[in-house]
Design an enzyme around this catalytic site. Sequence first.
Site, PDB file in Angstrom:
ATOM      1  N   ASP A   1     -33.554  28.054  67.064  1.00  0.00           N
ATOM      2  CA  ASP A   1     -33.544  28.398  65.637  1.00  0.00           C
ATOM      3  C   ASP A   1     -33.915  27.141  64.844  1.00  0.00           C
ATOM      4  O   ASP A   1     -33.521  26.036  65.221  1.00  0.00           O
ATOM      5  CB  ASP A   1     -32.153  28.888  65.195  1.00  0.00           C
TER       6      ASP A   1
ATOM      7  N   THR B   1     -33.264  30.059  57.623  1.00  0.00           N
ATOM      8  CA  THR B   1     -32.327  30.961  56.935  1.00  0.00           C
ATOM      9  C   THR B   1     -31.022  31.088  57.720  1.00  0.00           C
ATOM     10  O   THR B   1     -30.009  31.488  57.162  1.00  0.00           O
ATOM     11  CB  THR B   1     -32.913  32.392  56.738  1.00  0.00           C
TER      12      THR B   1
ATOM     13  N   ALA C   1     -36.396  35.393  66.000  1.00  0.00           N
ATOM     14  CA  ALA C   1     -36.784  34.429  64.948  1.00  0.00           C
ATOM     15  C   ALA C   1     -37.991  34.971  64.187  1.00  0.00           C
ATOM     16  O   ALA C   1     -38.974  35.389  64.790  1.00  0.00           O
ATOM     17  CB  ALA C   1     -37.127  33.080  65.581  1.00  0.00           C
ATOM     18  N   ALA C   2     -37.914  34.975  62.889  1.00  0.00           N
ATOM     19  CA  ALA C   2     -39.024  35.499  62.087  1.00  0.00           C
ATOM     20  C   ALA C   2     -38.868  35.105  60.631  1.00  0.00           C
ATOM     21  O   ALA C   2     -37.758  34.812  60.163  1.00  0.00           O
ATOM     22  CB  ALA C   2     -39.076  37.028  62.190  1.00  0.00           C
TER      23      ALA C   2
ATOM     24  N   ILE D   1     -38.598  36.861  57.454  1.00  0.00           N
ATOM     25  CA  ILE D   1     -38.192  38.267  57.293  1.00  0.00           C
ATOM     26  C   ILE D   1     -38.335  38.788  55.866  1.00  0.00           C
ATOM     27  O   ILE D   1     -37.972  39.924  55.584  1.00  0.00           O
ATOM     28  CB  ILE D   1     -36.738  38.476  57.748  1.00  0.00           C
TER      29      ILE D   1
ATOM     30  N   TYR E   1     -45.829  41.509  56.468  1.00  0.00           N
ATOM     31  CA  TYR E   1     -44.672  41.424  57.375  1.00  0.00           C
ATOM     32  C   TYR E   1     -44.728  42.561  58.421  1.00  0.00           C
ATOM     33  O   TYR E   1     -44.636  42.316  59.624  1.00  0.00           O
ATOM     34  CB  TYR E   1     -43.381  41.501  56.551  1.00  0.00           C
TER      35      TYR E   1
ATOM     36  N   ASN F   1     -32.875  49.755  58.538  1.00  0.00           N
ATOM     37  CA  ASN F   1     -32.321  48.663  57.724  1.00  0.00           C
ATOM     38  C   ASN F   1     -30.935  48.277  58.233  1.00  0.00           C
ATOM     39  O   ASN F   1     -30.005  49.066  58.128  1.00  0.00           O
ATOM     40  CB  ASN F   1     -32.254  49.102  56.260  1.00  0.00           C
TER      41      ASN F   1
ATOM     42  N   ARG G   1     -33.261  54.722  52.345  1.00  0.00           N
ATOM     43  CA  ARG G   1     -33.356  53.894  53.544  1.00  0.00           C
ATOM     44  C   ARG G   1     -32.357  54.420  54.563  1.00  0.00           C
ATOM     45  O   ARG G   1     -31.429  55.154  54.220  1.00  0.00           O
ATOM     46  CB  ARG G   1     -33.037  52.415  53.223  1.00  0.00           C
TER      47      ARG G   1
ATOM     48  N   GLY H   1     -45.628  48.690  45.649  1.00  0.00           N
ATOM     49  CA  GLY H   1     -45.742  48.803  47.106  1.00  0.00           C
ATOM     50  C   GLY H   1     -44.436  49.121  47.802  1.00  0.00           C
ATOM     51  O   GLY H   1     -44.382  49.134  49.026  1.00  0.00           O
TER      52      GLY H   1
HETATM   53  N1  LIG Z   1     -32.302  42.842  58.778  1.00  0.00           N
HETATM   54  C1  LIG Z   1     -32.977  43.966  58.997  1.00  0.00           C
HETATM   55  O1  LIG Z   1     -32.701  45.007  58.438  1.00  0.00           O
HETATM   56  C2  LIG Z   1     -34.127  43.970  59.982  1.00  0.00           C
HETATM   57  C3  LIG Z   1     -34.841  45.163  60.146  1.00  0.00           C
HETATM   58  C4  LIG Z   1     -35.878  45.191  61.061  1.00  0.00           C
HETATM   59  C5  LIG Z   1     -36.184  44.079  61.809  1.00  0.00           C
HETATM   60  N2  LIG Z   1     -35.486  42.925  61.626  1.00  0.00           N
HETATM   61  C6  LIG Z   1     -35.847  41.765  62.435  1.00  0.00           C
HETATM   62  O2  LIG Z   1     -34.704  41.233  63.072  1.00  0.00           O
HETATM   63  C7  LIG Z   1     -34.857  39.824  63.217  1.00  0.00           C
HETATM   64  C8  LIG Z   1     -33.635  39.100  62.668  1.00  0.00           C
HETATM   65  O3  LIG Z   1     -33.527  39.373  61.285  1.00  0.00           O
HETATM   66  P1  LIG Z   1     -32.253  38.976  60.426  1.00  0.00           P
HETATM   67  O4  LIG Z   1     -32.081  40.032  59.410  1.00  0.00           O
HETATM   68  O5  LIG Z   1     -31.138  38.629  61.324  1.00  0.00           O
HETATM   69  O6  LIG Z   1     -32.782  37.689  59.665  1.00  0.00           O
HETATM   70  P2  LIG Z   1     -32.271  36.163  59.604  1.00  0.00           P
HETATM   71  O7  LIG Z   1     -33.121  35.467  58.611  1.00  0.00           O
HETATM   72  O8  LIG Z   1     -30.793  36.131  59.410  1.00  0.00           O
HETATM   73  O9  LIG Z   1     -32.603  35.667  61.061  1.00  0.00           O
HETATM   74  C9  LIG Z   1     -33.840  35.072  61.405  1.00  0.00           C
HETATM   75  C10 LIG Z   1     -33.521  33.763  62.109  1.00  0.00           C
HETATM   76  O10 LIG Z   1     -34.743  33.175  62.557  1.00  0.00           O
HETATM   77  C11 LIG Z   1     -34.739  31.787  62.208  1.00  0.00           C
HETATM   78  N3  LIG Z   1     -36.143  31.390  62.031  1.00  0.00           N
HETATM   79  C12 LIG Z   1     -36.981  31.761  61.043  1.00  0.00           C
HETATM   80  N4  LIG Z   1     -38.180  31.184  61.210  1.00  0.00           N
HETATM   81  C13 LIG Z   1     -38.098  30.440  62.342  1.00  0.00           C
HETATM   82  C14 LIG Z   1     -39.019  29.599  63.038  1.00  0.00           C
HETATM   83  N5  LIG Z   1     -40.260  29.431  62.585  1.00  0.00           N
HETATM   84  N6  LIG Z   1     -38.593  28.978  64.168  1.00  0.00           N
HETATM   85  C15 LIG Z   1     -37.315  29.137  64.625  1.00  0.00           C
HETATM   86  N7  LIG Z   1     -36.410  29.927  63.997  1.00  0.00           N
HETATM   87  C16 LIG Z   1     -36.802  30.561  62.873  1.00  0.00           C
HETATM   88  C17 LIG Z   1     -33.930  31.699  60.931  1.00  0.00           C
HETATM   89  O11 LIG Z   1     -33.392  30.408  60.694  1.00  0.00           O
HETATM   90  C18 LIG Z   1     -32.853  32.746  61.191  1.00  0.00           C
HETATM   91  O12 LIG Z   1     -31.735  32.179  61.835  1.00  0.00           O
HETATM   92  C19 LIG Z   1     -36.168  39.451  62.541  1.00  0.00           C
HETATM   93  O13 LIG Z   1     -37.179  39.373  63.529  1.00  0.00           O
HETATM   94  C20 LIG Z   1     -36.421  40.618  61.620  1.00  0.00           C
HETATM   95  O14 LIG Z   1     -37.793  40.790  61.349  1.00  0.00           O
HETATM   96  C21 LIG Z   1     -34.461  42.845  60.725  1.00  0.00           C
END
Ligand SMILES: NC(=O)c1ccc[n+]([C@@H]2O[C@H](COP(=O)([O-])OP(=O)(O)OC[C@H]3O[C@@H](n4cnc5c(N)ncnc54)[C@H](O)[C@@H]3O)[C@@H](O)[C@H]2O)c1
Length: 313
Positions: free
Chosen positions: A31, A35, A74-75, A77, A142, A171, A209, A273
Amino acid sequence: MKILITGGAGFIASHIADAYIEAGHEVSIIDDLSTGKKTNINPKARFFEGNIAEKSFVEQVLASQEFDIVNHHAAQIDVRKSVTDPAGDAIINIVGSLNLFEAARKASVKHIIFASTGGAIYGEQDYFPADEEHPTRPESPYGTSKRAVELYLGFYKAVYGLNHTIVRYSNVYGPRQDPHGEAGVVAIFCNALIDGRQVYIYGDGTQTRDYVYVGDLVRAHLAIINHLDTSTTYNIATGIETDVSTLYGVLSNILTNGNTVPQAPQYAEARLGEQQRSVCDASKAKKELGWEPKTSLEIGLRQTAEYFQKLSS
Ligand SMILES: NC(=O)c1ccc[n+]([C@@H]2O[C@H](COP(=O)([O-])OP(=O)(O)OC[C@H]3O[C@@H](n4cnc5c(N)ncnc54)[C@H](O)[C@@H]3O)[C@@H](O)[C@H]2O)c1
């Protein structure tokens, strides 16, 4: 098993890491804390701080141990950020994912689990709820980058025999949620209601949602690691549509203990959008993984509200 979780300091993946560790697996986390929070990282996990967009960093981590599974969360988001900076989104969400998959196949990882999205990949739906066969028409960079990564996983399967499980979440909400993500509205409403700030609802409040509780999603991940012999895609969702005004009503009732009349939300101009309706069908996960959501919206929101209340006190 030895499992590498990317994004394990974040909302969703930190809960998955906790559950894997509880189940006796050896967990490592990547990580960059952009975020995510250090306090979310399970002390029993090995932590590699760094950016998945940096190829040499990712290669070093993957070469450090023989991981059985890479669970990739990791993303970047933030859907709106992806609209204003599509290339920035792609560098993390596409290039970062490819760095990981390349390093994983070189290190003989057996299986990739990928956190995709049911909320942002199907677009305005042709039918409700959308199953995994619904056409994918992402409307944001995204959603497009998530779909692209799914397709790249097909390439890694076809050419290198690297299996994958794509998990399309609706969600997700719950404790540790960051207010800036896909389903950030629950965290935003909680924080605003606790602080006594005005809540804004964009549009007329009828947009729907499918809210799935993070604890239910964690159970899906525990089931998935017992079904790794194939490559497939699952929606993880409730199949229940909730409109945003109703969501606000339930939350405000919880946070005021039903005693006082909460401040009415203000309705603001709809965001360009923004999808009107989104709801996913998780029958395939029920049939193949024996998974189904168990937490009602009321109970899940109550647990989430308690978490944010404790955090603010
Ligand atoms: N929250 C939702 O409703 C939802 C829905 C569909 C998909 N997702 C997917 O689930 C995953 C987790 O989402 P979340 O809601 O826990 O978000 P979050 O932001 O809490 O978690 C993402 C984590 O990835 C880390 N990160 C971001 N960019 C990075 C990089 N370049 N290198 C290393 N680490 C990095 C951040 O520090 C964070 O800890 C994501 O891939 C997101 O797209 C989430």
